[in-house]
Motif scaffolding. Structure first.
Motif, PDB file in Angstrom:
ATOM      1  N   GLY A 337     -29.277 -55.051 -83.952  1.00  0.00           N
ATOM      2  CA  GLY A 337     -28.617 -56.323 -84.208  1.00  0.00           C
ATOM      3  C   GLY A 337     -27.310 -56.460 -83.449  1.00  0.00           C
ATOM      4  O   GLY A 337     -26.922 -55.592 -82.658  1.00  0.00           O
ATOM      5  N   GLU A 338     -26.634 -57.574 -83.701  1.00  0.00           N
ATOM      6  CA  GLU A 338     -25.384 -57.888 -83.002  1.00  0.00           C
ATOM      7  C   GLU A 338     -24.361 -58.406 -84.005  1.00  0.00           C
ATOM      8  O   GLU A 338     -24.661 -59.289 -84.804  1.00  0.00           O
ATOM      9  N   ARG A 339     -23.164 -57.826 -83.961  1.00  0.00           N
ATOM     10  CA  ARG A 339     -22.092 -58.314 -84.829  1.00  0.00           C
ATOM     11  C   ARG A 339     -21.592 -59.660 -84.300  1.00  0.00           C
ATOM     12  O   ARG A 339     -21.219 -59.778 -83.146  1.00  0.00           O
ATOM     13  N   ILE A 340     -21.561 -60.694 -85.179  1.00  0.00           N
ATOM     14  CA  ILE A 340     -21.121 -62.021 -84.740  1.00  0.00           C
ATOM     15  C   ILE A 340     -19.844 -62.486 -85.433  1.00  0.00           C
ATOM     16  O   ILE A 340     -19.255 -63.487 -85.027  1.00  0.00           O
ATOM     17  N   ALA A 341     -19.413 -61.778 -86.473  1.00  0.00           N
ATOM     18  CA  ALA A 341     -18.188 -62.189 -87.159  1.00  0.00           C
ATOM     19  C   ALA A 341     -17.582 -61.000 -87.886  1.00  0.00           C
ATOM     20  O   ALA A 341     -18.282 -60.041 -88.243  1.00  0.00           O
ATOM     21  N   TRP A 342     -16.279 -61.069 -88.091  1.00  0.00           N
ATOM     22  CA  TRP A 342     -15.525 -60.022 -88.794  1.00  0.00           C
ATOM     23  C   TRP A 342     -14.351 -60.706 -89.484  1.00  0.00           C
ATOM     24  O   TRP A 342     -13.843 -61.739 -89.016  1.00  0.00           O
ATOM     25  N   GLY A 343     -13.886 -60.137 -90.585  1.00  0.00           N
ATOM     26  CA  GLY A 343     -12.689 -60.667 -91.235  1.00  0.00           C
ATOM     27  C   GLY A 343     -12.257 -59.758 -92.367  1.00  0.00           C
ATOM     28  O   GLY A 343     -12.946 -58.789 -92.716  1.00  0.00           O
ATOM     29  N   LEU A 489      -8.687 -54.058 -83.020  1.00  0.00           N
ATOM     30  CA  LEU A 489      -8.247 -55.148 -82.146  1.00  0.00           C
ATOM     31  C   LEU A 489      -9.416 -55.976 -81.634  1.00  0.00           C
ATOM     32  O   LEU A 489      -9.316 -57.208 -81.546  1.00  0.00           O
ATOM     33  N   SER A 490     -10.543 -55.348 -81.306  1.00  0.00           N
ATOM     34  CA  SER A 490     -11.706 -56.134 -80.887  1.00  0.00           C
ATOM     35  C   SER A 490     -12.246 -56.955 -82.055  1.00  0.00           C
ATOM     36  O   SER A 490     -12.820 -58.035 -81.860  1.00  0.00           O
ATOM     37  N   SER A 491     -12.041 -56.452 -83.259  1.00  0.00           N
ATOM     38  CA  SER A 491     -12.462 -57.192 -84.454  1.00  0.00           C
ATOM     39  C   SER A 491     -11.591 -58.434 -84.646  1.00  0.00           C
ATOM     40  O   SER A 491     -12.096 -59.529 -84.913  1.00  0.00           O
ATOM     41  N   VAL A 492     -10.279 -58.273 -84.488  1.00  0.00           N
ATOM     42  CA  VAL A 492      -9.373 -59.426 -84.595  1.00  0.00           C
ATOM     43  C   VAL A 492      -9.736 -60.477 -83.553  1.00  0.00           C
ATOM     44  O   VAL A 492      -9.717 -61.685 -83.827  1.00  0.00           O
ATOM     45  N   PHE A 493     -10.106 -60.038 -82.356  1.00  0.00           N
ATOM     46  CA  PHE A 493     -10.415 -60.964 -81.266  1.00  0.00           C
ATOM     47  C   PHE A 493     -11.525 -61.942 -81.667  1.00  0.00           C
ATOM     48  O   PHE A 493     -11.450 -63.142 -81.361  1.00  0.00           O
ATOM     49  N   ILE A 494     -12.564 -61.448 -82.364  1.00  0.00           N
ATOM     50  CA  ILE A 494     -13.686 -62.348 -82.676  1.00  0.00           C
ATOM     51  C   ILE A 494     -13.420 -63.248 -83.881  1.00  0.00           C
ATOM     52  O   ILE A 494     -14.269 -64.060 -84.232  1.00  0.00           O
ATOM     53  N   THR A 495     -12.230 -63.146 -84.483  1.00  0.00           N
ATOM     54  CA  THR A 495     -11.887 -64.089 -85.561  1.00  0.00           C
ATOM     55  C   THR A 495     -11.413 -65.427 -85.005  1.00  0.00           C
ATOM     56  O   THR A 495     -11.232 -66.373 -85.778  1.00  0.00           O
ATOM     57  N   GLY A 496     -11.176 -65.506 -83.700  1.00  0.00           N
ATOM     58  CA  GLY A 496     -10.605 -66.739 -83.148  1.00  0.00           C
ATOM     59  C   GLY A 496      -9.114 -66.834 -83.368  1.00  0.00           C
ATOM     60  O   GLY A 496      -8.531 -67.920 -83.223  1.00  0.00           O
ATOM     61  N   ASN A 497      -8.467 -65.722 -83.718  1.00  0.00           N
ATOM     62  CA  ASN A 497      -7.018 -65.720 -83.958  1.00  0.00           C
ATOM     63  C   ASN A 497      -6.282 -66.177 -82.697  1.00  0.00           C
ATOM     64  O   ASN A 497      -6.466 -65.621 -81.628  1.00  0.00           O
ATOM     65  N   ALA A 498      -5.457 -67.221 -82.845  1.00  0.00           N
ATOM     66  CA  ALA A 498      -4.768 -67.784 -81.676  1.00  0.00           C
ATOM     67  C   ALA A 498      -3.272 -67.919 -81.939  1.00  0.00           C
ATOM     68  O   ALA A 498      -2.650 -68.887 -81.518  1.00  0.00           O
ATOM     69  N   GLY A 572      -3.121 -67.804 -87.057  1.00  0.00           N
ATOM     70  CA  GLY A 572      -4.031 -66.997 -87.861  1.00  0.00           C
ATOM     71  C   GLY A 572      -5.471 -67.184 -87.411  1.00  0.00           C
ATOM     72  O   GLY A 572      -5.759 -67.833 -86.403  1.00  0.00           O
ATOM     73  N   PRO A 573      -6.422 -66.621 -88.172  1.00  0.00           N
ATOM     74  CA  PRO A 573      -7.830 -66.644 -87.758  1.00  0.00           C
ATOM     75  C   PRO A 573      -8.449 -68.031 -87.914  1.00  0.00           C
ATOM     76  O   PRO A 573      -7.876 -68.924 -88.542  1.00  0.00           O
ATOM     77  N   LEU A 574      -9.637 -68.169 -87.355  1.00  0.00           N
ATOM     78  CA  LEU A 574     -10.431 -69.378 -87.547  1.00  0.00           C
ATOM     79  C   LEU A 574     -11.845 -68.927 -87.926  1.00  0.00           C
ATOM     80  O   LEU A 574     -12.759 -68.894 -87.106  1.00  0.00           O
ATOM     81  N   TYR A 575     -11.978 -68.533 -89.191  1.00  0.00           N
ATOM     82  CA  TYR A 575     -13.263 -68.013 -89.662  1.00  0.00           C
ATOM     83  C   TYR A 575     -14.312 -69.126 -89.689  1.00  0.00           C
ATOM     84  O   TYR A 575     -14.006 -70.272 -90.015  1.00  0.00           O
ATOM     85  N   GLN A 576     -15.560 -68.743 -89.385  1.00  0.00           N
ATOM     86  CA  GLN A 576     -16.660 -69.711 -89.335  1.00  0.00           C
ATOM     87  C   GLN A 576     -17.741 -69.443 -90.383  1.00  0.00           C
ATOM     88  O   GLN A 576     -18.199 -70.366 -91.040  1.00  0.00           O
ATOM     89  N   VAL A 577     -18.154 -68.168 -90.527  1.00  0.00           N
ATOM     90  CA  VAL A 577     -19.262 -67.856 -91.442  1.00  0.00           C
ATOM     91  C   VAL A 577     -18.885 -66.791 -92.461  1.00  0.00           C
ATOM     92  O   VAL A 577     -19.754 -66.206 -93.088  1.00  0.00           O
TER      93      VAL A 577
END
Length: 578
Positions: A337-343, A489-498, A572-577
């Motif tokens: 599988g593939e990780r698509i979200a983290w938080g 840090l790669s986990s934070v990146f996929i949160t959309g944190n800007a 902060g993050p922009l969580y989606q799912v």
């Protein structure tokens, strides 16, 4: 890590706060400089938006009261880029309150809306005594989830936001509420935060000052660790006679998987945490199947929750989740599988005895702000929804009477499913403060008797009162491979944190602390906010580097000696799912 095994208590290093009144403003701006609304709801999560949705349902049939509330009858103030952007939960939800609040939507429509992912028809609970073994056990009563629904709370909040706006609410996103307006002993609304300040607080070219937003009633729906909720609790003595609040931290991933998971899974350890009482570690996991009705994708929600009562400074919920994923039980679910979200998110763990008083002149608390989480059953979302409904009804009744008295809400919560369910598990977590082995049998007794035994009121102590030591939990953490196990840090990146690099620092900690406190913060933070320089001394005090732009607003730092305050709106993050 030999050579610096000293013990220190986080509470001995309190965060720098200017004054007890830093989060309270006692004089209102001139009338022509402030915004007046009917009802101000602080926080666009599930509880705040349930309040807005229920209140607007009632106002829809009462034009006279609606008109009396002015041009903006209901305002929702949310610090994230969109409602739900900072919201995260497991989450498997008891559907009753959602069906009651949104009767026109069937469960199939929930799934088509993109925030629900299937009814629980099969479930399993495992003990994991080692990194290789799993023993299936009968689900304890609080873990029975047959008929419940797997949801994303971030997506649910966006659905609720749409309904609120359709009903006439003004939803103000990217706006932090930074001060509670209090005059003549009553809450009058909130002050929004400035935008466009630099690192040192200086106004930049795009500077926008904050505004006083006054309201007839204010709803504090900030979730975990709200700065204004904390200010209100102190200002109005809402926690007097209660047990102290205690907290847990959850880290979650969502995976797209090649084959569907056919059941909901919980594990109750003891692995990967350490069972000896000196470590103070109590944790558990979830693995939930998610079927996306819109795309047909098979998804899995997987997470690890750790009680923030632990004593080993090297305890890291993020790394324990990565370690847990190496178990054969998990590998066969996620493989390919593939990780698509983290938080990550902290949650209230104190339950019934730690809930503050929920009302004060001019305002009330809903959902996690009021501590409404059952950490035995891992359930809080249905309490958020129910409390929001009850809050909307209490506010509507007060508006009809022309009154500011919201005390009926307190009684309504106590008599509802919230009060009933939380009272039954009122003494089921405190025994774990004695450790897993000593506390476990007492916990089982409390669950079996629905709180009758042990009787009375079991007490808590604050998480930051726990002496910390530098142990060896970190030795078990896997090295991230970037495909199956991941760094922070790669986990934070996929949160959309800007969060912009030159934003002001919204995290309060002492910068020079004993090594054990610095290690506690470094390992605890799932986003890698706290660093210890390579040349820092092994013994004595060290200087802590605070990478606050990494922050995902989880709030765990407030349990262990620091304080999270609101960032600039939109950060902060922009969580989606999640």
């Amino acid at each position: 890590m030999a050579g610096h095994n000293g013990v220190a208590v986080p509470a001995a290093y309190p965060p720098p706060v200017d004054s007890p009144n830093e989060f309270i403003k006692r004089e209102l701006d001139a009338e022509d400089e402030r915004i007046e609304v009917g009802v101000a709801i602080i926080g666009g999560g599930t509880a705040g938006l349930a309040t807005a949705n229920r209140l607007l349902q009632l106002l829809a049939d009462d034009e006279e009261t609606l008109e009396r509330l002015g041009e903006v009858p209901v305002a929702v103030i949310e610090k994230a880029k969109t409602c739900g952007g900072h919201n995260l939960s497991g989450a498997v939800v008891r559907p009753g309150p959602l069906q009651e609040l949104y009767p026109e939507y069937s469960r199939q429509q929930w799934r088509e809306e993109g925030w629900a992912f299937g009814e629980v028809t099969k479930e399993a609970v495992y003990m994991t005594p080692t990194s290789k073994h799993a023993i299936r056990i009968p689900p304890p009563p609080p873990f029975k989830n047959h008929g419940n629904e797997v949801v994303s709370v971030s997506a649910l909040a966006r659905f609720q936001q749409r309904l609120a706006e359709e009903g006439g609410a003004y939803v103000l996103t990217e706006t932090a509420a930074t001060q509670l307006l209090v005059t003549d002993g009553a809450v009058r609304g909130v002050r929004t935060g400035d935008k466009g300040r630099g690192k040192d607080g200086q106004p930049l070219g795009n500077f926008e000052p904050g505004t006083d937003v006054t309201a007839q009633h204010t709803v504090l729906a900030e979730g975990c660790w709200g700065s204004l909720t904390g200010a209100a609790i102190r200002e109005f003595g809402l926690s007097e006679g209660r047990e102290p609040a205690v907290w847990e931290l959850g880290v979650k991933e969502v995976w797209k998987v090649p084959k569907p998971l056919d059941r909901l899974i919980h594990t109750i350890g003891p692995w990967p945490v350490k069972i000896r009482s000196k470590y103070g570690q109590i944790g558990g996991t979830w693995i939930y199947p998610m079927k996306d009705a819109r795309t047909g994708d098979d998804l899995v929600s997987i997470g690890f929750v750790i009680d923030l009562e632990y004593a080993d400074a090297t305890t890291s919920a993020h790394d324990l989740l990565q370690q847990f994923k190496l178990h054969p039980l998990v590998r066969k679910i996620l493989e390919g599988g593939e990780r698509i979200a983290w938080g990550a998110k902290a949650l209230p763990g104190g339950g019934y005895w730690s809930m503050p008083k929920l009302t004060m002149p001019g305002a009330l608390l809903v959902g996690d702000s009021g501590g409404m989480v059952d950490t035995v059953a891992l359930k809080g979302v249905h309490h958020c929804i129910k409390s929001g409904m009850l809050a909307g009804e209490a506010i509507y009744a007060a508006l009809k009477r022309g009154s500011t008295d919201l005390s009926s809400y307190e009684e309504a919560v106590e008599e509802s499913s919230i009060g009933t369910e939380l009272y039954q598990v009122r003494n089921t977590r405190q025994p774990f403060q004695k450790g897993f082995l000593r506390g476990g049998p007492i916990v089982n007794l409390a669950i079996a008797t629905k709180g009758k035994l042990p009787g009375g009121r079991l007490d808590w102590h604050r998480n930051d009162a726990k002496p910390m030591f530098i142990g060896d939990t970190a030795k078990g953490y896997p090295k991230p491979d970037g495909k199956y196990t991941f760094d922070k840090l790669s986990s934070v990146f996929i949160t959309g944190n800007a969060t912009r690099d030159d934003a002001p620092n919204h995290i309060r900690v002492q910068k020079n602390v004993p090594r054990v406190i610095a290690e506690t913060w470094k390992w605890m933070c799932p986003a890698g906010v706290y660093e210890i320089p390579d040349d820092a001394p092994e013994d004595g005090n060290v200087d802590v580097v605070v990478n606050y732009t990494n922050c995902v607003q989880c709030g765990a730092i407030t349990a262990k000696g620091g304080r999270l305050t609101p960032p600039e709106g939109g950060d902060g993050p922009l969580y989606q799912v999640t």
